[in-house]
Write a protein that holds these residues in place. Structure first.
Motif, PDB file in Angstrom:
ATOM      1  N   MET A   1     -15.780   8.087  -1.233  1.00 36.16           N
ATOM      2  CA  MET A   1     -14.619   8.128  -2.102  1.00 36.16           C
ATOM      3  C   MET A   1     -14.149   6.727  -2.494  1.00 36.16           C
ATOM      4  O   MET A   1     -13.845   6.463  -3.654  1.00 36.16           O
ATOM      5  CB  MET A   1     -13.476   8.888  -1.423  1.00 36.16           C
ATOM      6  N   VAL A   2     -14.083   5.815  -1.537  1.00 36.61           N
ATOM      7  CA  VAL A   2     -13.623   4.457  -1.829  1.00 36.61           C
ATOM      8  C   VAL A   2     -14.620   3.739  -2.730  1.00 36.61           C
ATOM      9  O   VAL A   2     -14.238   3.055  -3.681  1.00 36.61           O
ATOM     10  CB  VAL A   2     -13.398   3.669  -0.520  1.00 36.61           C
ATOM     11  N   THR A   3     -15.906   3.901  -2.437  1.00 32.26           N
ATOM     12  CA  THR A   3     -16.932   3.269  -3.279  1.00 32.26           C
ATOM     13  C   THR A   3     -16.817   3.734  -4.719  1.00 32.26           C
ATOM     14  O   THR A   3     -16.827   2.921  -5.649  1.00 32.26           O
ATOM     15  CB  THR A   3     -18.335   3.597  -2.728  1.00 32.26           C
ATOM     16  N   HIS A   4     -16.692   5.029  -4.914  1.00 34.81           N
ATOM     17  CA  HIS A   4     -16.575   5.564  -6.268  1.00 34.81           C
ATOM     18  C   HIS A   4     -15.271   5.115  -6.931  1.00 34.81           C
ATOM     19  O   HIS A   4     -15.243   4.846  -8.142  1.00 34.81           O
ATOM     20  CB  HIS A   4     -16.651   7.082  -6.233  1.00 34.81           C
ATOM     21  N   ALA A   5     -14.196   5.026  -6.155  1.00 25.47           N
ATOM     22  CA  ALA A   5     -12.927   4.565  -6.703  1.00 25.47           C
ATOM     23  C   ALA A   5     -13.012   3.104  -7.142  1.00 25.47           C
ATOM     24  O   ALA A   5     -12.491   2.729  -8.207  1.00 25.47           O
ATOM     25  CB  ALA A   5     -11.813   4.747  -5.672  1.00 25.47           C
ATOM     26  N   LEU A   6     -13.665   2.262  -6.340  1.00 24.79           N
ATOM     27  CA  LEU A   6     -13.825   0.854  -6.709  1.00 24.79           C
ATOM     28  C   LEU A   6     -14.642   0.712  -7.989  1.00 24.79           C
ATOM     29  O   LEU A   6     -14.307  -0.097  -8.867  1.00 24.79           O
ATOM     30  CB  LEU A   6     -14.506   0.088  -5.570  1.00 24.79           C
ATOM     31  N   ILE A   7     -15.698   1.501  -8.106  1.00 22.44           N
ATOM     32  CA  ILE A   7     -16.507   1.478  -9.323  1.00 22.44           C
ATOM     33  C   ILE A   7     -15.668   1.900 -10.517  1.00 22.44           C
ATOM     34  O   ILE A   7     -15.709   1.269 -11.592  1.00 22.44           O
ATOM     35  CB  ILE A   7     -17.735   2.386  -9.162  1.00 22.44           C
ATOM     36  N   ALA A   8     -14.887   2.973 -10.351  1.00 24.14           N
ATOM     37  CA  ALA A   8     -14.063   3.474 -11.450  1.00 24.14           C
ATOM     38  C   ALA A   8     -13.031   2.439 -11.889  1.00 24.14           C
ATOM     39  O   ALA A   8     -12.808   2.247 -13.092  1.00 24.14           O
ATOM     40  CB  ALA A   8     -13.367   4.772 -11.023  1.00 24.14           C
ATOM     41  N   VAL A   9     -12.404   1.754 -10.937  1.00 21.30           N
ATOM     42  CA  VAL A   9     -11.407   0.742 -11.279  1.00 21.30           C
ATOM     43  C   VAL A   9     -12.053  -0.420 -12.027  1.00 21.30           C
ATOM     44  O   VAL A   9     -11.519  -0.904 -13.037  1.00 21.30           O
ATOM     45  CB  VAL A   9     -10.686   0.239 -10.010  1.00 21.30           C
ATOM     46  N   CYS A  10     -13.209  -0.885 -11.553  1.00 18.57           N
ATOM     47  CA  CYS A  10     -13.902  -1.987 -12.227  1.00 18.57           C
ATOM     48  C   CYS A  10     -14.262  -1.610 -13.668  1.00 18.57           C
ATOM     49  O   CYS A  10     -14.084  -2.410 -14.590  1.00 18.57           O
ATOM     50  CB  CYS A  10     -15.162  -2.373 -11.455  1.00 18.57           C
ATOM     51  N   VAL A  11     -14.764  -0.394 -13.854  1.00 19.22           N
ATOM     52  CA  VAL A  11     -15.140   0.056 -15.196  1.00 19.22           C
ATOM     53  C   VAL A  11     -13.907   0.179 -16.078  1.00 19.22           C
ATOM     54  O   VAL A  11     -13.901  -0.266 -17.233  1.00 19.22           O
ATOM     55  CB  VAL A  11     -15.900   1.391 -15.127  1.00 19.22           C
ATOM     56  N   LEU A  12     -12.849   0.776 -15.568  1.00 15.71           N
ATOM     57  CA  LEU A  12     -11.635   0.961 -16.352  1.00 15.71           C
ATOM     58  C   LEU A  12     -11.025  -0.372 -16.758  1.00 15.71           C
ATOM     59  O   LEU A  12     -10.627  -0.557 -17.921  1.00 15.71           O
ATOM     60  CB  LEU A  12     -10.619   1.783 -15.546  1.00 15.71           C
ATOM     61  N   VAL A  13     -10.936  -1.301 -15.811  1.00 13.14           N
ATOM     62  CA  VAL A  13     -10.371  -2.619 -16.111  1.00 13.14           C
ATOM     63  C   VAL A  13     -11.182  -3.314 -17.198  1.00 13.14           C
ATOM     64  O   VAL A  13     -10.618  -3.933 -18.119  1.00 13.14           O
ATOM     65  CB  VAL A  13     -10.317  -3.483 -14.835  1.00 13.14           C
TER      66      VAL A  13
END
Length: 226
Positions: A1-13
Motif C-alpha cells: 500500500m505504501v509503495t503504491h501510494a508513493l508512486i501515485a504521489v510522485c506521478v500526481l505531483v
C-alpha cells in the motif's frame, strides 16, 4: 500500500507540475521556462541555501523526494520503486517502511548537498530514497532472482540473483562518482551511493536477527539501470 501510494504521489505531483506538458502555462516559451525554474527553486534542494537555517530550506530535502525533472526521470524511478519496494515494505511493515523511505531519502539529499555546499544547482527526485530501498532489498532478499536487461548483452532478458544485479548497479554508481566527480549538472550519483549504503545499513541493523530471507524469495522483475 505504501509503495503504491508513493508512486501515485510522485506521478500526481509531476502531472500537475509545469514540467509534464499537461498543465499549460499561459504566455510564451520564456514564461514556461520561468515557471519551471521557479518550480524547481521552490520545491527542490539548492545546496548553497540549505545551510541558511530557514524552515523552507530544511524542508526541501523532503519535498524534493516527490519532484522529478522529466517523464524519463519519473518513470525510471517509479519502475525501480515498484519492483523493489513492495517486498521491502512487506518485510518492514507499512509504518516502518514509510519512516525508512523518508529518512533515508532525506539524508541522501542532505549528504549530496553537504558535498556540494556552494552549488546553486537544484537537486530533485526520489533516487536517493529508492536507492535506499535497493540497499535494503539487497540485505533482505539477496537470493531473489531479478529479470534484468543489460545493454552490452543486446538487452536480452536474463535472470540473476538480486545480489549480483544490485552490487553491479552500486559499483556503476560508485564509478560514476569517482570518474565524474559528481560536481556538475545531471545525475546525482553521490545521492544514489549514500542512499544505497543507508538502506543496507538500516536493514542490517533492524532486521539482522529475524527477518532476513535466507532461502530463494519470490521472483521479481526489473532493469539493471534506473
Amino acid at each position: 500500500m505504501v509503495t503504491h501510494a508513493l508512486i501515485a504521489v510522485c506521478v500526481l505531483v509531476f502531472v500537475i507540475s509545469p514540467l509534464s506538458g499537461l498543465n499549460p502555462v499561459p504566455g510564451t516559451a520564456d514564461a514556461l521556462l520561468a515557471a519551471q525554474a521557479g518550480y524547481f527553486e521552490r520545491w527542490g534542494v539548492i545546496p548553497s541555501e540549505l545551510w541558511d537555517g530557514s524552515a523552507h530550506a530544511l524542508l526541501t530535502p523532503l519535498t524534493a523526494l516527490f519532484v522529478h525533472g522529466s517523464w524519463l526521470h519519473l518513470l525510471g524511478n517509479v519502475l525501480f520503486l515498484y519492483v523493489f519496494g513492495a517486498m521491502t515494505e512487506e518485510r518492514m511493515g507499512r509504518a516502518g517502511f514509510t519512516f525508512f523511505y523518508v529518512i533515508c531519502g532525506y539524508l541522501a539529499l542532505v549528504a549530496y548537498a553537504a558535498a556540494h555546499a556552494t552549488s546553486d544547482q537544484t537537486l530533485v527526485g526520489a533516487s536517493g530514497a529508492i536507492s535506499a530501498v535497493l540497499g535494503a532489498f539487497l540485505y533482505l532478499f539477496p537470493r531473489a532472482r531479478v529479470t534484468s536487461l543489460f545493454p552490452f548483452l543486446f538487452f536480452l532478458p536474463l535472470r540473476f540473483p538480486a545480489w549480483i544485479v544490485l552490487v553491479f548497479w552500486f559499483v556503476l554508481q560508485w564509478l560514476a562518482v569517482r570518474g565524474a566527480g559528481d560536481g556538475g549538472p545531471g545525475v546525482a550519483y553521490l545521492a544514489h551511493v549514500v542512499g544505497f549504503a543507508l538502506g543496507f545499513v538500516y536493514a542490517w541493523g533492524r532486521c539482522r536477527r529475524t527477518d532476513r530471507v535466507k532461502t530463494p524469495a519470490t521472483a521479481t522483475e526489473g532493469e539493471s539501470q534506473p
